[in-house]
Write a protein that holds these residues in place. Structure first.
Motif, short mmCIF file in Angstrom:
data_model
loop_
_atom_site.label_atom_id
_atom_site.label_comp_id
_atom_site.label_asym_id
_atom_site.label_seq_id
_atom_site.Cartn_x
_atom_site.Cartn_y
_atom_site.Cartn_z
N ALA A 125 -12.41 -3.08 -13.71
CA ALA A 125 -13.67 -3.43 -13.34
C ALA A 125 -13.54 -4.04 -11.83
O ALA A 125 -12.52 -4.93 -11.48
N TYR A 126 -14.52 -3.80 -10.92
CA TYR A 126 -14.40 -4.29 -9.56
C TYR A 126 -15.76 -4.39 -9.06
O TYR A 126 -16.78 -3.50 -9.21
N GLY A 127 -16.22 -5.69 -8.76
CA GLY A 127 -17.51 -5.91 -8.46
C GLY A 127 -17.82 -6.53 -6.91
O GLY A 127 -18.74 -7.45 -7.09
N SER A 128 -17.13 -6.51 -6.22
CA SER A 128 -17.00 -7.04 -4.79
C SER A 128 -17.33 -6.65 -3.44
O SER A 128 -17.18 -7.08 -2.54
N THR A 129 -17.34 -5.04 -3.59
CA THR A 129 -17.60 -4.37 -2.61
C THR A 129 -18.16 -3.24 -2.63
O THR A 129 -18.31 -2.52 -4.02
N HIS A 130 -19.17 -2.78 -1.77
CA HIS A 130 -19.89 -1.44 -1.85
C HIS A 130 -18.96 -0.25 -1.87
O HIS A 130 -17.84 -0.47 -1.40
N HIS A 131 -19.24 0.84 -2.42
CA HIS A 131 -18.23 1.97 -2.76
C HIS A 131 -19.00 3.31 -3.19
O HIS A 131 -20.42 3.11 -3.49
N PHE A 132 -18.18 4.20 -3.16
CA PHE A 132 -18.76 5.60 -3.32
C PHE A 132 -17.60 6.53 -4.07
O PHE A 132 -16.54 6.04 -4.07
N LEU A 133 -18.05 7.56 -4.90
CA LEU A 133 -17.25 8.32 -5.55
C LEU A 133 -17.07 9.86 -4.78
O LEU A 133 -17.82 10.23 -4.40
N LEU A 134 -15.62 9.91 -4.68
CA LEU A 134 -15.24 11.19 -4.06
C LEU A 134 -14.73 12.01 -5.04
O LEU A 134 -13.68 11.72 -5.55
N ILE B 107 -14.03 4.89 -3.53
CA ILE B 107 -13.57 4.28 -1.74
C ILE B 107 -14.55 3.31 -1.63
O ILE B 107 -15.76 3.32 -1.68
N SER B 108 -14.08 2.34 -1.04
CA SER B 108 -14.96 1.04 -0.59
C SER B 108 -15.49 1.24 0.78
O SER B 108 -15.17 2.15 1.55
N GLU B 109 -16.72 0.95 1.01
CA GLU B 109 -17.53 0.71 2.11
C GLU B 109 -17.25 -0.75 2.84
O GLU B 109 -17.32 -1.66 2.27
N PRO B 110 -17.23 -0.79 4.03
CA PRO B 110 -17.37 0.32 5.36
C PRO B 110 -15.77 0.80 5.34
O PRO B 110 -15.37 1.89 6.45
N LYS B 111 -14.66 0.02 5.13
CA LYS B 111 -13.47 0.37 5.47
C LYS B 111 -12.65 1.75 5.01
O LYS B 111 -11.58 2.06 5.34
N GLY B 112 -13.11 2.13 4.02
CA GLY B 112 -12.73 3.49 3.44
C GLY B 112 -11.46 3.17 2.46
O GLY B 112 -10.51 4.13 2.46
#
Length: 135
Positions: free
Chosen positions: A89-98, A124-129
Protein backbone atom coordinates in the motif's frame (compact mmCIF):
# COMPACT_ATOMS: atom_id res chain seq x y z
CA UNK A 1 -9.95 -8.17 -16.03
CA UNK A 2 -12.77 -6.36 -14.25
CA UNK A 3 -12.62 -2.58 -13.87
CA UNK A 4 -14.78 -0.82 -11.29
CA UNK A 5 -14.82 2.47 -9.46
CA UNK A 6 -15.10 0.98 -5.96
CA UNK A 7 -12.81 -1.96 -5.13
CA UNK A 8 -14.71 -5.24 -5.09
CA UNK A 9 -13.21 -6.21 -1.74
CA UNK A 10 -14.47 -3.07 0.03
CA UNK A 11 -17.07 -3.55 2.75
CA UNK A 12 -19.31 -0.55 2.21
CA UNK A 13 -20.77 -0.93 5.70
CA UNK A 14 -17.39 0.11 7.14
CA UNK A 15 -17.32 3.49 5.39
CA UNK A 16 -17.65 6.55 7.55
CA UNK A 17 -20.94 8.21 8.37
CA UNK A 18 -21.82 10.92 5.90
CA UNK A 19 -20.55 8.87 2.93
CA UNK A 20 -24.14 7.99 2.05
CA UNK A 21 -27.31 10.10 1.84
CA UNK A 22 -29.16 7.58 4.01
CA UNK A 23 -28.86 4.07 5.46
CA UNK A 24 -31.13 2.59 2.75
CA UNK A 25 -28.78 3.73 -0.04
CA UNK A 26 -25.78 2.32 1.83
CA UNK A 27 -27.57 -0.98 2.40
CA UNK A 28 -28.57 -1.27 -1.28
CA UNK A 29 -25.05 -0.45 -2.48
CA UNK A 30 -23.60 -3.03 -0.07
CA UNK A 31 -25.95 -5.72 -1.39
CA UNK A 32 -25.05 -4.95 -5.02
CA UNK A 33 -21.32 -5.02 -4.27
CA UNK A 34 -21.70 -8.29 -2.33
CA UNK A 35 -23.41 -9.93 -5.33
CA UNK A 36 -20.48 -8.88 -7.56
CA UNK A 37 -18.00 -10.22 -5.02
CA UNK A 38 -19.74 -13.59 -4.94
CA UNK A 39 -19.76 -13.93 -8.73
CA UNK A 40 -16.42 -12.37 -9.72
CA UNK A 41 -13.81 -12.87 -7.04
CA UNK A 42 -11.96 -16.12 -7.64
CA UNK A 43 -13.39 -16.31 -11.18
CA UNK A 44 -11.43 -13.52 -12.87
CA UNK A 45 -7.67 -12.93 -13.10
CA UNK A 46 -7.55 -9.30 -11.99
CA UNK A 47 -9.60 -6.36 -10.78
CA UNK A 48 -8.65 -2.70 -11.24
CA UNK A 49 -10.38 0.01 -9.27
CA UNK A 50 -10.01 3.47 -7.82
CA UNK A 51 -12.19 5.29 -5.28
CA UNK A 52 -9.64 5.22 -2.43
CA UNK A 53 -7.04 7.91 -3.14
CA UNK A 54 -4.08 5.56 -2.70
CA UNK A 55 -2.30 2.64 -4.38
CA UNK A 56 -2.92 -0.85 -3.01
CA UNK A 57 -2.36 -4.34 -4.35
CA UNK A 58 -2.99 -7.87 -3.16
CA UNK A 59 -5.16 -10.95 -3.54
CA UNK A 60 -8.83 -11.33 -2.74
CA UNK A 61 -10.22 -14.87 -2.92
CA UNK A 62 -7.53 -15.81 -5.45
CA UNK A 63 -8.06 -12.71 -7.63
CA UNK A 64 -5.19 -10.26 -8.05
CA UNK A 65 -6.48 -6.77 -7.30
CA UNK A 66 -5.11 -3.25 -7.73
CA UNK A 67 -6.52 -0.02 -6.31
CA UNK A 68 -5.22 2.89 -8.40
CA UNK A 69 -6.78 5.97 -6.86
CA UNK A 70 -3.85 8.37 -6.75
CA UNK A 71 -4.55 10.35 -9.90
CA UNK A 72 -5.43 13.52 -8.03
CA UNK A 73 -7.19 14.92 -5.01
CA UNK A 74 -6.53 14.56 -1.30
CA UNK A 75 -5.13 11.20 -0.19
CA UNK A 76 -7.39 8.97 1.86
CA UNK A 77 -6.33 6.93 4.84
CA UNK A 78 -5.35 3.34 4.16
CA UNK A 79 -7.72 0.85 5.78
CA UNK A 80 -6.04 -2.57 5.85
CA UNK A 81 -8.96 -4.02 7.80
CA UNK A 82 -10.92 -3.88 4.53
CA UNK A 83 -8.42 -6.16 2.83
CA UNK A 84 -6.82 -9.13 4.58
CA UNK A 85 -4.84 -10.08 1.42
CA UNK A 86 -3.17 -6.66 1.13
CA UNK A 87 0.47 -6.99 0.03
CA UNK A 88 1.51 -3.41 -0.68
CA UNK A 89 0.00 0.00 0.00
CA UNK A 90 1.22 3.46 -0.86
CA UNK A 91 -0.75 6.59 -0.13
CA UNK A 92 1.49 9.62 -0.23
CA UNK A 93 2.05 10.55 -3.88
CA UNK A 94 -0.05 10.88 -7.01
CA UNK A 95 0.51 8.10 -9.50
CA UNK A 96 -0.65 6.43 -12.69
CA UNK A 97 -0.53 2.92 -14.17
CA UNK A 98 1.48 2.09 -17.27
CA UNK A 99 0.49 -1.23 -18.84
CA UNK A 100 2.67 -2.75 -21.55
CA UNK A 101 1.35 -5.62 -23.65
CA UNK A 102 3.83 -7.75 -25.59
CA UNK A 103 2.96 -10.66 -27.80
CA UNK A 104 5.35 -13.59 -27.84
CA UNK A 105 5.30 -17.27 -28.73
CA UNK A 106 4.69 -19.65 -25.89
CA UNK A 107 5.86 -23.24 -25.60
CA UNK A 108 4.94 -25.55 -28.42
CA UNK A 109 1.72 -27.49 -28.28
CA UNK A 110 2.37 -30.40 -30.57
CA UNK A 111 3.99 -28.97 -33.70
CA UNK A 112 2.63 -25.41 -33.29
CA UNK A 113 3.84 -22.51 -31.19
CA UNK A 114 0.95 -20.84 -29.47
CA UNK A 115 1.00 -17.01 -29.43
CA UNK A 116 0.17 -15.36 -26.13
CA UNK A 117 0.40 -11.94 -24.55
CA UNK A 118 2.43 -10.89 -21.57
CA UNK A 119 1.27 -7.81 -19.70
CA UNK A 120 3.56 -5.89 -17.37
CA UNK A 121 2.42 -3.09 -15.12
CA UNK A 122 4.36 -0.20 -13.63
CA UNK A 123 2.91 2.22 -11.12
CA UNK A 124 4.64 5.56 -11.64
CA UNK A 125 4.63 8.55 -9.31
CA UNK A 126 3.83 12.07 -10.39
CA UNK A 127 5.56 14.42 -11.13
CA UNK A 128 9.05 12.82 -10.91
CA UNK A 129 8.27 9.62 -12.83
CA UNK A 130 9.69 7.28 -10.18
CA UNK A 131 8.50 3.66 -10.38
CA UNK A 132 6.68 2.92 -7.11
CA UNK A 133 5.84 -0.69 -7.92
CA UNK A 134 5.96 -3.09 -10.85
CA UNK A 135 4.37 -6.43 -11.53
Amino acid sequence: VVISHVALHLDLNLLTEGSWPDSYTQSQASQILKSYQDVLLGNVNMTLSGHDHSYQRGYINGTYSLVLGGGGGKFTSLHPRHWKGLQFAYGSTHHFLLAEVKQHLAKKEGSKEKPCEKITFKVISEPKGKVIDSL
